[in-house]
Write a protein that holds these residues in place. Structure first.
Motif, PDB file in Angstrom:
ATOM      1  N   SER A   1      46.224 -26.293 -10.096  1.00  0.00           N
ATOM      2  CA  SER A   1      46.761 -25.371 -11.111  1.00  0.00           C
ATOM      3  C   SER A   1      48.044 -25.945 -11.699  1.00  0.00           C
ATOM      4  CB  SER A   1      47.044 -23.997 -10.503  1.00  0.00           C
ATOM      5  OG  SER A   1      45.876 -23.400 -10.019  1.00  0.00           O
ATOM      6  N   PHE A   2      48.891 -26.471 -10.813  1.00  0.00           N
ATOM      7  CA  PHE A   2      50.148 -27.091 -11.260  1.00  0.00           C
ATOM      8  C   PHE A   2      49.860 -28.221 -12.243  1.00  0.00           C
ATOM      9  CE2 PHE A   2      53.548 -30.214 -10.838  1.00  0.00           C
ATOM     10  CZ  PHE A   2      54.685 -29.435 -10.968  1.00  0.00           C
ATOM     11  N   GLU A   3      48.908 -29.096 -11.896  1.00  0.00           N
ATOM     12  CA  GLU A   3      48.554 -30.225 -12.774  1.00  0.00           C
ATOM     13  C   GLU A   3      48.058 -29.735 -14.128  1.00  0.00           C
ATOM     14  OE1 GLU A   3      46.097 -33.473 -11.528  1.00  0.00           O
ATOM     15  OE2 GLU A   3      46.893 -33.419  -9.491  1.00  0.00           O
ATOM     16  N   SER A   4      47.220 -28.711 -14.100  1.00  0.00           N
ATOM     17  CA  SER A   4      46.662 -28.185 -15.356  1.00  0.00           C
ATOM     18  C   SER A   4      47.752 -27.630 -16.266  1.00  0.00           C
ATOM     19  CB  SER A   4      45.627 -27.097 -15.059  1.00  0.00           C
ATOM     20  OG  SER A   4      44.548 -27.616 -14.318  1.00  0.00           O
ATOM     21  N   ILE A   5      48.733 -26.934 -15.656  1.00  0.00           N
ATOM     22  CA  ILE A   5      49.833 -26.369 -16.446  1.00  0.00           C
ATOM     23  C   ILE A   5      50.703 -27.478 -17.024  1.00  0.00           C
ATOM     24  CG2 ILE A   5      51.947 -24.981 -16.307  1.00  0.00           C
ATOM     25  CD1 ILE A   5      50.479 -23.287 -14.172  1.00  0.00           C
ATOM     26  N   VAL A   6      51.009 -28.491 -16.192  1.00  0.00           N
ATOM     27  CA  VAL A   6      51.805 -29.634 -16.665  1.00  0.00           C
ATOM     28  C   VAL A   6      51.114 -30.295 -17.849  1.00  0.00           C
ATOM     29  CG1 VAL A   6      52.611 -31.952 -16.059  1.00  0.00           C
ATOM     30  CG2 VAL A   6      52.944 -30.061 -14.461  1.00  0.00           C
ATOM     31  N   GLU A   7      49.792 -30.422 -17.757  1.00  0.00           N
ATOM     32  CA  GLU A   7      49.031 -31.048 -18.847  1.00  0.00           C
ATOM     33  C   GLU A   7      49.084 -30.203 -20.115  1.00  0.00           C
ATOM     34  OE1 GLU A   7      44.711 -33.267 -19.437  1.00  0.00           O
ATOM     35  OE2 GLU A   7      44.894 -31.676 -17.933  1.00  0.00           O
ATOM     36  N   LYS A   8      48.987 -28.884 -19.962  1.00  0.00           N
ATOM     37  CA  LYS A   8      49.054 -27.996 -21.128  1.00  0.00           C
ATOM     38  C   LYS A   8      50.412 -28.097 -21.834  1.00  0.00           C
ATOM     39  CE  LYS A   8      45.108 -25.665 -21.186  1.00  0.00           C
ATOM     40  NZ  LYS A   8      44.198 -25.706 -22.377  1.00  0.00           N
ATOM     41  N   LEU A   9      51.465 -28.258 -21.041  1.00  0.00           N
ATOM     42  CA  LEU A   9      52.825 -28.246 -21.589  1.00  0.00           C
ATOM     43  C   LEU A   9      53.313 -29.617 -22.029  1.00  0.00           C
ATOM     44  CD1 LEU A   9      54.488 -25.884 -18.943  1.00  0.00           C
ATOM     45  CD2 LEU A   9      54.057 -25.315 -21.341  1.00  0.00           C
ATOM     46  N   GLU A  10      52.537 -30.673 -21.780  1.00  0.00           N
ATOM     47  CA  GLU A  10      53.084 -32.020 -21.951  1.00  0.00           C
ATOM     48  C   GLU A  10      53.360 -32.413 -23.402  1.00  0.00           C
ATOM     49  OE1 GLU A  10      48.969 -34.699 -21.756  1.00  0.00           O
ATOM     50  OE2 GLU A  10      50.269 -34.557 -20.002  1.00  0.00           O
ATOM     51  N   LYS A  11      52.832 -31.663 -24.345  1.00  0.00           N
ATOM     52  CA  LYS A  11      53.131 -31.990 -25.751  1.00  0.00           C
ATOM     53  C   LYS A  11      54.543 -31.561 -26.148  1.00  0.00           C
ATOM     54  CE  LYS A  11      49.821 -29.306 -27.394  1.00  0.00           C
ATOM     55  NZ  LYS A  11      48.940 -28.592 -28.371  1.00  0.00           N
ATOM     56  N   TYR A  12      55.196 -30.746 -25.287  1.00  0.00           N
ATOM     57  CA  TYR A  12      56.543 -30.252 -25.611  1.00  0.00           C
ATOM     58  C   TYR A  12      57.581 -30.882 -24.685  1.00  0.00           C
ATOM     59  CZ  TYR A  12      53.774 -26.652 -27.899  1.00  0.00           C
ATOM     60  OH  TYR A  12      52.865 -26.002 -28.676  1.00  0.00           O
TER      61      TYR A  12
END
Length: 765
Positions: free
Chosen positions: A276-287
């Protein structure tokens, strides 16, 4: 084909692809060449459709300087220097903080050439603007990106890009936060509030990483995986068994960095799975949260907050239209300390912070315009190219130094002082105090003064006679239990931090913080209500918070508070109203429709009350008038009261009968009540002042939370004019001037009532 930047560090040179030669490396030149790499490798542009260091000497108005561009891009090679370019890029050194209005040369070039896109960059931070050709002094709207080489000839895609303004970015960021929320709810089966807590933790990890990383790297999934691999390898080499999972270790580092903020309990962990942590980091990585505009991430985060907590915790959110109105009415000034002892999600503190920050930024902008007018005179175009370049370098140098006033990392800057010394708040709900901190970070900081604590008790920098402005919306209808006592658990026991606060707030003549600790330390075992005079009049939290706010204010300080209308007209609270009138002047009463708070779950009709605490002279005047009125009325009624008291004092056979005593006491009570009313009337007559009262029918929000007409906006303007005319309160200072000495030290000089104050160094030694 990838473009590699060639650097010869020993000779202090870089290879400039557009010039096909080696150049002496300057910070600006290095940024330029790095951005060229990005244009070629990431956007697909050819070196043949670019030019760099172009200047337009003609067509400039006074006070603008020459139009220059560091990099100019055309749609294709055939159009180079024949047609208007599509993109103008201006670069600054990567070791200084740059603001949008510092890119004036590129902006003028873009306008002169009618180029739709202007890029401003120092590599660490890049902004893209849609160039405004209709309004010369307006840089234009910030948009999310420039077209790539494949899109520059596609008019449809160009128009789409020009429409993708910051508002679009805010919506995108808000959607991403909701996607992260859903990942946790689906994978980890947490409640909406618990899921929000976990997102907050990940956001804090991301903020810490991106703020501390001097290469301005984004905390991406790839970066996380690489760092986890290195972490695992290091633990294996050192023989560490049962090491903390890497994502939990990142949170441990984050807790350590924010330990002074009391954000997380020492035993707090991430309560989500690593995937879950990895998925969230990936979602936010454009910012990149260290460089994304404050209004983008701040408003997006507020939207996310409002929808997440709309139900159970809706009472912690004061409607935006009310917040805006109250802040505008109180008009907080730079240098004033501001507090909300029931801060909830931080709405009042954030608006006050932004309100003052905007004033500072506007003053710096005006100062820059003044500098340009001083140096770019009518004779500028007549100068040699060398002299023009020298003047432009001087202007840029002054701009860079002025920008230090807006650098939060410069301990002497105006923005740093605002962020670290002027904004304070508490909330008794741990989730809300943490949320307020995160919310403030997203809006540009000021979070350090927010604490998880009972708002009725002193904590750290929040204690009596300290604040210029109070803005608050206390809980309605709740009561403090009569049996509630101060306990040992209420004591602040961190000795290291106590010493820090003493150093910060105590002086030899006024040990303010040491005295503030006594409110709790000297009253352990006593009832909480006994700390307040109004505690004997009412146990309602809103009543106690009125007194708390008045106590927190400095003499002459001002406050705005949201209260249920019953506080104004309930006969049971008459003594409370008299208490308030003995401590402060009412400057405005605004009745607003119940609709405004229904969307947040409230069912009471609210009023917005504004007070100004008596200054020393007003307190003295009120006391003098009060004592004089009391003495005068008592003398007038002495002849009526004395016989009654004498008869009631008789004992034995001379004593009146039970029936007569009852009549005498009734008569005495009626006279005493009449005296109280006449004393009150005389005080009001002698201590007379105007109280503006307004009622609005529409306050910008309907019962469903939809936007409607907002009558608070014109009311705020009307009150501001009235307040200035009546001189209800003084400004901290009128303006700030700047001076540069021969040693390169930059001074700010506050002006108070046309008198220059002691100069303050903010740049230099």
């Amino acid at each position: 084909m990838k473009l590699e930047l060639q650097i010869d560090e020993k000779k202090n040179k870089i290879f400039a692809p557009l010039k096909d030669k080696w150049l002496v490396k300057t910070p600006e030149e290095l940024v330029r060449q790095r951005y060229i790499q990005k244009l070629v490798n990431n956007y697909g542009f050819s070196l043949n459709q670019m030019k760099q260091e172009l200047t337009v000497a003609e067509g400039n108005s006074r006070g603008t300087g020459r139009a220059q561009a560091d990099i100019v891009i055309w749609k294709n090679q055939e159009e180079v220097e024949k047609e208007n370019p599509i993109i103008i890029i201006e670069c600054k050194a990567d070791n200084i903080t740059i603001l949008s209005d510092d890119y004036w040369q590129g902006f003028h070039y873009a306008r002169y050439c009618s180029s739709p896109f202007l890029v401003t960059t120092n590599i660490k931070e890049t902004k893209v603007f849609k160039v405004n050709t209709k309004f010369p002094k307006d840089l234009g709207e910030e948009i999310i990106d420039i077209p790539d080489a494949k899109s520059v000839n596609n008019e449809k895609k160009i128009k789409e890009l020009l429409k993708q303004t910051k508002a679009f970015t805010r919506d995108e960021f808000s959607k991403v936060l909701f996607q992260c929320h859903n990942i946790i709810r689906n994978n980890d089966k947490l409640s909406p509030e618990a899921a929000f807590d976990e997102i907050s933790k990940v956001l804090f990890i991301k903020i810490r990483y991106e703020r501390d990383n001097n290469e301005a790297q984004i905390f991406s999934k790839q970066r996380f995986i690489e760092n986890r691999k290195n972490y695992t390898k290091l633990n294996e080499e050192m023989g560490v068994k049962n090491a903390n999972p890497f994502y939990q270790q990142l949170f441990e580092k984050t807790k350590q960095e924010f330990k002074d903020d009391d954000l997380f309990a020492t035993n707090e962990t991430l309560k989500i799975r690593e995937n879950s942590f990895e998925s969230i980091v990936e979602k936010l990585e454009k910012y990149n949260l260290s460089t994304t505009s404050d209004d983008v991430k701040g408003i997006a985060f507020e939207q996310f907050l409002g929808k997440t907590f709309r139900g159970e915790l809706g009472q912690f959110f004061t409607p935006r239209t009310v917040v805006d109105f109250m802040v505008e009415v109180l008009d907080p000034q730079e240098g004033e300390t501001i507090c909300d002892p029931c801060c909830g999600s931080g709405g009042f503190l954030i608006k006050a912070f932004e309100f003052v920050r905007a004033k500072i930024e506007n003053e710096i902008h005006e100062q820059k315009e003044s500098i340009k007018k001083e140096y770019f005179t009518d004779d500028f175009d007549k100068l040699s190219e060398k002299k023009k370049a020298e003047i432009e370098e001087k202007v840029n140098e002054l701009f860079i130094k002025l920008n230090q006033e807006l650098d939060i990392n410069n301990e002497k800057s105006r923005l740093r002082v605002l962020s670290y010394d002027c904004i304070f708040g508490t909330d008794a709900n741990p989730r809300m105090s943490r949320t307020a901190k995160m919310n403030m970070i997203m809006h540009g900081d000021g979070h350090g003064g927010v604490h998880h604590n009972d708002g009725l008790l002193n904590v750290n920098g929040i204690f009596e006679n300290r604040f210029d402005v109070i803005l608050t919306n206390p809980p309605f209808g709740a009561r403090v239990e009569k049996t509630a006592k101060i306990t040992e658990a209420d004591k602040y026991t961190d000795l290291e931090r106590i010493e820090k606060y003493k150093e910060r707030y105590d002086t030899p003549k006024n040990p303010a913080y040491s005295n503030a600790l006594k409110q709790v330390n000297d009253n352990v075992g006593k009832k909480l209500l006994s700390l307040y005079q109004t505690g004997s009049m009412s146990t309602l939290t809103e009543v106690l918070f009125i007194e708390r706010c008045l106590n927190l204010l400095k003499p002459g300080g001002r406050m705005g508070i949201v209260l249920p209308e019953g506080v104004l007209n309930n006969s049971n609270l008459q003594r409370v109203r008299e208490f308030v009138e003995s401590r402060a002047k009412i400057t405005l009463i605004t009745s607003i429709p119940q609709d405004v708070f229904i969307a947040s779950g409230a069912t009471v009709k609210p009023s917005l009350l504004f007070f100004k605490k008596f200054n020393e002279q007003e307190a003295k005047d009120w006391k003098t008038i009060s004592l004089r009125a009391k003495k005068q009325i008592e003398e007038e009624y002495a002849s009526q009261i004395s016989p009654l008291k004498s008869k009631l004092a008789l004992r034995g056979k001379d004593a009146p009968s039970a029936e007569d005593k009852k009549k005498l006491r009734k008569e005495l009570k009626e006279i005493e009540q009449k005296m109280i009313e006449e004393i009150r009337a005389q005080i009001k007559s002698e201590f007379d002042y105007e109280i503006p009262i307004a009622e609005v029918e529409k306050a910008g929000i309907s019962t469903t939370g939809a936007q409607i007409e907002n009558e608070l906006k014109p009311l705020a303007k009307e009150f501001t004019d009235y307040r200035i005319e009546k001189n209800l309160w003084d400004k901290k200072f009128n303006s700030i001037n700047y001076e540069l000495d021969s040693d390169g030290n930059f001074y700010r000089i506050p002006i108070v009532n046309a008198i220059a104050q002691e100069p303050e160094v903010f740049y230099g030694k």
